[in-house]
Enzyme design. Structure first.
Site, PDB file in Angstrom:
ATOM      1  N   CYS A 156      22.589  80.513  58.811  1.00 52.23           N
ATOM      2  CA  CYS A 156      23.007  80.973  57.172  1.00 52.23           C
ATOM      3  C   CYS A 156      23.092  82.425  56.877  1.00 52.23           C
ATOM      4  O   CYS A 156      23.923  83.050  57.565  1.00 52.23           O
ATOM      5  CB  CYS A 156      22.050  80.153  56.249  1.00 52.23           C
ATOM      6  N   ASP A 213      30.609  71.807  54.420  1.00 56.46           N
ATOM      7  CA  ASP A 213      29.452  72.900  53.907  1.00 56.46           C
ATOM      8  C   ASP A 213      30.174  73.540  52.345  1.00 56.46           C
ATOM      9  O   ASP A 213      31.337  74.056  52.454  1.00 56.46           O
ATOM     10  CB  ASP A 213      29.637  74.111  54.903  1.00 56.46           C
ATOM     11  N   HIS A 245      26.175  72.217  55.338  1.00 54.68           N
ATOM     12  CA  HIS A 245      25.737  73.321  55.499  1.00 54.68           C
ATOM     13  C   HIS A 245      24.179  73.200  56.181  1.00 54.68           C
ATOM     14  O   HIS A 245      23.533  72.041  55.913  1.00 54.68           O
ATOM     15  CB  HIS A 245      25.295  74.249  54.161  1.00 54.68           C
TER      16      HIS A 245
END
Length: 276
Positions: A156, A213, A245
């Site tokens: 991330c 995502d 995600h």
């Protein structure tokens, strides 16, 4: 309470214990890696304005280990990131994850991601890259790391940093970026984004992204892939069509076991293939 200086704060900052409050409750499938046969725990990394805490895991015996920088999510170096370091150490790596937000605040005590974002938004890329340089120096000089075999991976927020650090440090042999943001506005704190460095990138980076995502549109992934074609890095991007995600984060409901395991295998092969 008496106000403490920025230098005093980062010198006295400590590593996160357990999982951060913002990710409670922890998902039932959380993976736990023991430290048997390892030297694992908190260390201090000397940086320009003091020290920052980091989590280090390495085989208990041997030396000249390949080094893997493990870059945190927005939630900091909590138990999941520490466990990833231990997984690397079980594979024979010196894995180290420095706390890169400590000057701006302690995200581990915050219970809401909306409280965390303002802290993380104040973190300058230049500070992060400098701290990672210091972490590499510490790993090589103080922890038996091999300066010729350095890799980086991040998740991330750390996925974006993985791309940027691979462009910053030519010592890096390979990187693996997990669903890191690729595009954004140029600001004083974040002057460049991965798409901006893609065409000149020399270090091979493997990008692992989710087709579902909602925070990283597939068109931005394709834009990055197109820019990489003109680089000499031989970087690649894999998109898992049904993955959201944070599909590697086994402590969260976003975890997708099949894609996570496949991505982990591809990471190992990528590092081996590129000399890490």
């Amino acid at each position: 309470m008496k106000e403490i200086s920025r230098r005093q704060f980062i010198t006295t900052a400590t590593l996160t214990t357990g999982f951060v409050l913002a990710v409670q409750p922890v998902f039932a499938k959380v993976i736990t890696t023991d430290s048997k046969g390892l030297t694992a725990g908190a260390v201090k990394i000397p940086v320009k304005d003091g020290e920052i805490p980091a989590y280090r895991a390495v085989p208990a015996t041997g030396r000249n280990f390949p080094v893997v920088l493990v870059i945190q999510e927005i939630f900091g170096v909590h138990e999941h990131i520490q466990d990833v370091c231990r997984r690397f150490a079980k594979l024979g790596y010196l894995a180290i994850s420095p706390e890169l937000f400590v000057r701006q605040g302690d995200v581990s005590k915050l219970s809401n991601i909306d409280e965390i974002r303002p802290i993380v938004s104040k973190v300058p890329d230049a500070q992060v890259l400098s701290d990672l340089d210091a972490t590499v120096n510490w790993a090589v000089k103080s922890a038996k790391g091999n300066t010729k075999r350095i890799g980086i991976t991040g998740f991330c927020w750390g996925g974006r940093i993985t791309w940027l650090y691979a462009a910053h440090n030519p010592q890096v042999k390979a990187g693996v970026a997990w669903y890191g943001r690729l595009v954004g506005n140029s600001t004083e704190l974040t002057p460049k984004h991965p798409v901006d460095i893609a065409s000149t990138l020399k270090v091979p980076v493997l990008g692992l992204y989710g087709g579902k995502d909602t925070g990283i549109p597939v068109d931005t992934v394709e834009q990055m892939r197109d820019r990489l074609k003109s680089s000499s890095s031989k970087s690649q991007i894999i998109v898992y069509p049904d993955a959201p995600h944070a599909f590697f984060a086994d402590y969260r409901p976003s975890y997708r076991e099949q894609e996570a395991k496949e991505g982990w295998q591809k990471l190992q092969a990528w590092f081996k293939q590129n000399g890490v």
